[in-house]
Motif scaffolding. Sequence first.
Motif, short mmCIF file in Angstrom:
data_model
loop_
_atom_site.label_atom_id
_atom_site.label_comp_id
_atom_site.label_asym_id
_atom_site.label_seq_id
_atom_site.Cartn_x
_atom_site.Cartn_y
_atom_site.Cartn_z
N ASP A 169 50.37 -25.42 5.69
CA ASP A 169 50.96 -25.44 4.29
C ASP A 169 52.22 -24.53 4.13
O ASP A 169 52.45 -23.84 5.07
CB ASP A 169 50.01 -25.58 3.35
CG ASP A 169 49.29 -24.06 3.02
OD1 ASP A 169 49.47 -23.10 4.00
OD2 ASP A 169 48.15 -24.06 2.54
N LEU A 170 52.65 -24.37 3.00
CA LEU A 170 53.80 -23.42 2.83
C LEU A 170 53.35 -22.11 3.01
O LEU A 170 54.15 -20.92 3.50
CB LEU A 170 54.26 -23.46 1.45
CG LEU A 170 55.65 -22.98 1.01
CD1 LEU A 170 56.79 -23.69 1.93
CD2 LEU A 170 55.94 -23.34 -0.29
N ARG A 171 52.19 -21.63 2.72
CA ARG A 171 51.78 -20.16 2.74
C ARG A 171 51.55 -19.96 4.39
O ARG A 171 52.22 -18.80 4.60
CB ARG A 171 50.06 -20.14 2.16
CG ARG A 171 49.56 -18.82 2.73
CD ARG A 171 47.99 -18.63 2.21
NE ARG A 171 47.44 -17.62 2.94
CZ ARG A 171 47.06 -17.57 4.01
NH1 ARG A 171 47.00 -18.90 4.84
NH2 ARG A 171 46.36 -16.61 4.36
N TYR A 172 51.15 -20.95 5.07
CA TYR A 172 50.99 -20.63 6.49
C TYR A 172 52.38 -20.57 7.30
O TYR A 172 52.60 -19.51 7.90
CB TYR A 172 50.35 -21.91 7.16
CG TYR A 172 50.23 -21.90 8.48
CD1 TYR A 172 48.79 -21.54 9.25
CD2 TYR A 172 50.75 -22.59 9.50
CE1 TYR A 172 48.46 -21.41 10.46
CE2 TYR A 172 50.58 -22.56 11.03
CZ TYR A 172 49.57 -21.91 11.50
OH TYR A 172 49.29 -21.95 12.64
N ARG A 173 53.36 -21.44 6.66
CA ARG A 173 54.58 -21.09 7.24
C ARG A 173 55.24 -19.84 7.00
O ARG A 173 55.89 -18.88 7.44
CB ARG A 173 55.49 -22.40 6.58
CG ARG A 173 56.88 -21.99 6.95
CD ARG A 173 57.30 -22.47 8.50
NE ARG A 173 57.37 -23.88 8.97
CZ ARG A 173 58.04 -24.63 8.79
NH1 ARG A 173 59.15 -24.40 8.41
NH2 ARG A 173 57.64 -25.93 8.92
N LEU A 174 55.01 -19.34 5.62
CA LEU A 174 55.63 -18.11 5.04
C LEU A 174 54.96 -16.75 6.12
O LEU A 174 55.61 -15.98 6.36
CB LEU A 174 55.22 -17.61 3.69
CG LEU A 174 55.40 -16.45 3.08
CD1 LEU A 174 56.92 -15.99 3.29
CD2 LEU A 174 55.02 -16.38 1.59
N CYS A 175 53.70 -17.11 6.04
CA CYS A 175 52.99 -16.18 7.11
C CYS A 175 53.70 -16.04 8.34
O CYS A 175 54.05 -14.93 8.99
CB CYS A 175 51.47 -16.26 7.10
SG CYS A 175 50.72 -15.82 5.35
N GLN A 176 53.89 -17.11 9.24
CA GLN A 176 54.28 -17.18 10.49
C GLN A 176 55.77 -16.55 10.37
O GLN A 176 56.13 -15.98 11.35
CB GLN A 176 54.56 -18.49 11.05
CG GLN A 176 53.07 -19.07 11.20
CD GLN A 176 53.37 -20.42 11.96
OE1 GLN A 176 53.98 -21.33 11.45
NE2 GLN A 176 52.58 -20.72 12.97
N GLU A 177 56.58 -16.79 9.51
CA GLU A 177 57.85 -16.30 9.26
C GLU A 177 58.02 -14.98 9.10
O GLU A 177 58.76 -14.12 9.50
CB GLU A 177 58.84 -17.25 8.29
CG GLU A 177 58.88 -18.50 8.77
CD GLU A 177 59.94 -19.58 7.94
OE1 GLU A 177 60.71 -18.98 7.02
OE2 GLU A 177 59.89 -20.58 8.32
N MET A 178 57.30 -14.26 8.19
CA MET A 178 56.89 -12.79 8.31
C MET A 178 56.63 -12.10 9.65
O MET A 178 57.34 -11.14 10.25
CB MET A 178 55.84 -12.51 7.20
CG MET A 178 56.13 -12.83 5.75
SD MET A 178 54.72 -12.77 4.75
CE MET A 178 54.35 -10.79 4.85
N ILE A 179 55.71 -12.75 10.33
CA ILE A 179 55.35 -12.25 11.68
C ILE A 179 56.65 -12.28 12.54
O ILE A 179 56.74 -11.41 13.33
CB ILE A 179 54.24 -12.94 12.43
CG1 ILE A 179 52.93 -12.95 11.47
CG2 ILE A 179 54.04 -12.67 13.62
CD1 ILE A 179 51.75 -13.75 11.71
N LEU A 180 57.24 -13.43 12.49
CA LEU A 180 58.35 -13.66 13.36
C LEU A 180 59.62 -12.48 13.10
O LEU A 180 59.92 -12.06 13.87
CB LEU A 180 59.06 -15.31 13.30
CG LEU A 180 60.22 -15.28 14.01
CD1 LEU A 180 60.09 -15.07 15.55
CD2 LEU A 180 60.69 -16.81 13.81
N GLY A 181 59.92 -12.63 11.78
CA GLY A 181 61.04 -11.69 11.42
C GLY A 181 60.63 -10.26 11.20
O GLY A 181 61.32 -9.30 12.17
#
Length: 587
Positions: A169-181
Motif C-alpha cells: 500500500d501507500l505506507r509500504y511505498r513510503l517506507c521503501q522510498e525512505m530507504i532508497l533516498g
Amino acid sequence: MKMSNLHDKGSLMNYNIGVGSSLIKLMEMDPKYRTIAYFSMEIGVESDIPTYAGGLGILAGDVLKSSADLGVPIVGITLLYKHGYFKQRIDENGRQVEEPYQWNPEEKLTLLPNEVNVEIEGRPVHVRVWVYEIVGQSGYIVPIYFLDTDYDKNTPEDRTFSWYLYGGDLRYRLCQEMILGIGGLRILRDLGYNNINTFHLNEGHAGFLALELLREQGYVDFAKIKEQVVFTSHTPVPAGHDYFPFELIEKTMSPVFVDYLKQMMPNGGVSMVDFGLKYSRFINAVSKKHREVSKKLYNTESIDYITNGVHSASWTSSNIQKLFDEHMPGWRNDPSRLVMAMKLKDDELWKEHQANKMFLFSKILERTGVELDAEILTIGFARRAVAYKRADLLFKDINRLIDICSGKVQLIFSGKAHPSDEEGKAMIQRVINFSKELSGKIPVIFLENYDMELAGLLTAGVDVWLNTPLRPREASGTSGMKCAHNGVLNLSILDGWWVEGWIEDVTGWAIGPEPTEVELTHYDESKDAEALYKTLEEKVIPLYYQHRDRWISMMKNSIALNASYFNTHRVVREYCERAYKVYQKYY
C-alpha cells in the motif's frame, strides 16, 4: 560478475590493475573519485536479476552500462526485491495470474559488510547492501548497490520492505522510498563516497535523499541541496507519480524530517515529482514531445529534454553484432558509427534477420506448440500492459483486420499488467480472446512472462514493431529503439521518441496524424484504428511481399538513422555535458 577490490577496506594497491593499465585507472576505482550517484527504484541489468518491472528499470540499467563503457565516474543505487516483480501465467479464461517468484541474490550479487539505519515509525530499520559490478568495454567498473532489509536484525514486518517492487500500500511505498533516498545516501557515505556532487533522481522515488542532504549540512541551506540534484521525469500519467499526505508522513518519518519537509513542501502533502522539480538544478523530460507535455502539465518552463536510448551492445542480437563488427568496427563504444549501415549488403542483412526470426519462432514452438511461418510478415507488440498503451487497438474492427491480414500477417503479443491494474488485465484478456476468435484466419500468439530475455528475442525476431499509445501519454518508449538496432521497422503512433525518429517510408511508418496535443485529453480513437488499417493495407503488407529490396533498404535506414542516435552512449554523453559536473573527456 565477480567482485573486484574496489570495495576492499584495505589499500588500493591490493587491486590488480593488469598489464598496461595506468595509475589513473587505478585511482578511478577509489570511491573518492566518483562524483555521480544514480538513484532508481528499479534497475534492470539481467533477466536473472528481477529488480525491474518495465522501461524505467531497463533504461536505468542501460544508462549505467553505457557509463561503464565510457568511463563515467558514476555509481547506481536501488532496492533489492527478493520476490522480484512477479511471474505471469495466463489461465484458461485468458486472465493474468501472478505467481510467486523468489531468487537468491548470492548467485548474482556480493554482500558487503556495510550497514546503516533509517528511522521508520520511531524504530531503526537496518539496511545492508549488495553490489553488482558492470564492467565496461575497457574494463572500467560501475557498481550498482542494492539496499536490503530482509535479514535477522529487522522485525519480520521490516524485512518485507525488500520483498516487492511496486507492491503493498501507500505506507509500504513510503517506507521503501525512505530507504532508497535516505538509506541510499547513508550507504554511499559509509562506503566512502564523500565527493559526490551530482545525485541523479531517475524519477521521483528517491527524492527523500534531499532531506538527508539537508541533515548533513545542518538543516541550513535549501539552495545548496538544489545545486546537487538532477531530476528526470519519465511519465505524464498520474499513476506514475507518488503523493504522500502529511498525515501518513507524520506517522512514518522522524519529527525532525517532518518539520523540515513541511517547510520544503508546505501544501498538505508531498508530490515526489513536485519535490524533484523544486529541488533540482537540472530537470529533463525523456523526449522532445514529453518536454512539451511536461511544461504544460507542471506549468513550468524550466524543463529540458534528453531523449532516451538503449545500450546498443545489449540489445543487438549476436549475429547482427557480428555483421556490425565486420562492416562498422568500433560501433560498441561509438554507436554513431552505425550511420554507415547503408553499406551493409542486402543479402547478408536479410539472412541474419531471418535467422533471428527462426530463432524466435523456435522458442514460440517450444513454449506454445504453435508453429509460425518465417515467410509470413510478423508483427510484434510487447509493452507493459496498461490501458493507454492500447494493445487491443489492432482488433477494433475484427472483420476489417481479417480482410487485410488473413494469410499475410501473424501477430505476437506479450506484456504484464500490474497486479492491481484491472484495466490492464482486462486488455490482456481481450487480446487472448481475439486470438481465439481469429484462429484459422490470423495466427495470434500471446507469450507469458515478458522479461529482458523475451524482449531481446522479440525486438530482434519480428519484422515490424507495433506501438499504439494514446497520445500524448508515451513519454518516450524504448522497445522500438531496440528493434531499430536489429533492422526491425517501427509502425507507431506519433508520440514519445518516434516523433523524432520517424521519417515516413524511410525509417518506418506513422499511425494517425502528427501530434498537436500537449494535454492528457481523450480523442476519437477510431481514427487511429482506421489509420492503422490503411497503413497496413496500402504500405506495409505490399512493401513486404512485393518490394523486398525497398524493405531491406528501410531496415538499413532504421539502423543508420535511428540506432546510431537512439542509444544510451549518446544519452550519457548528453547528461555529462548538460547535467553532470564531470570532465570533458567523458563526452
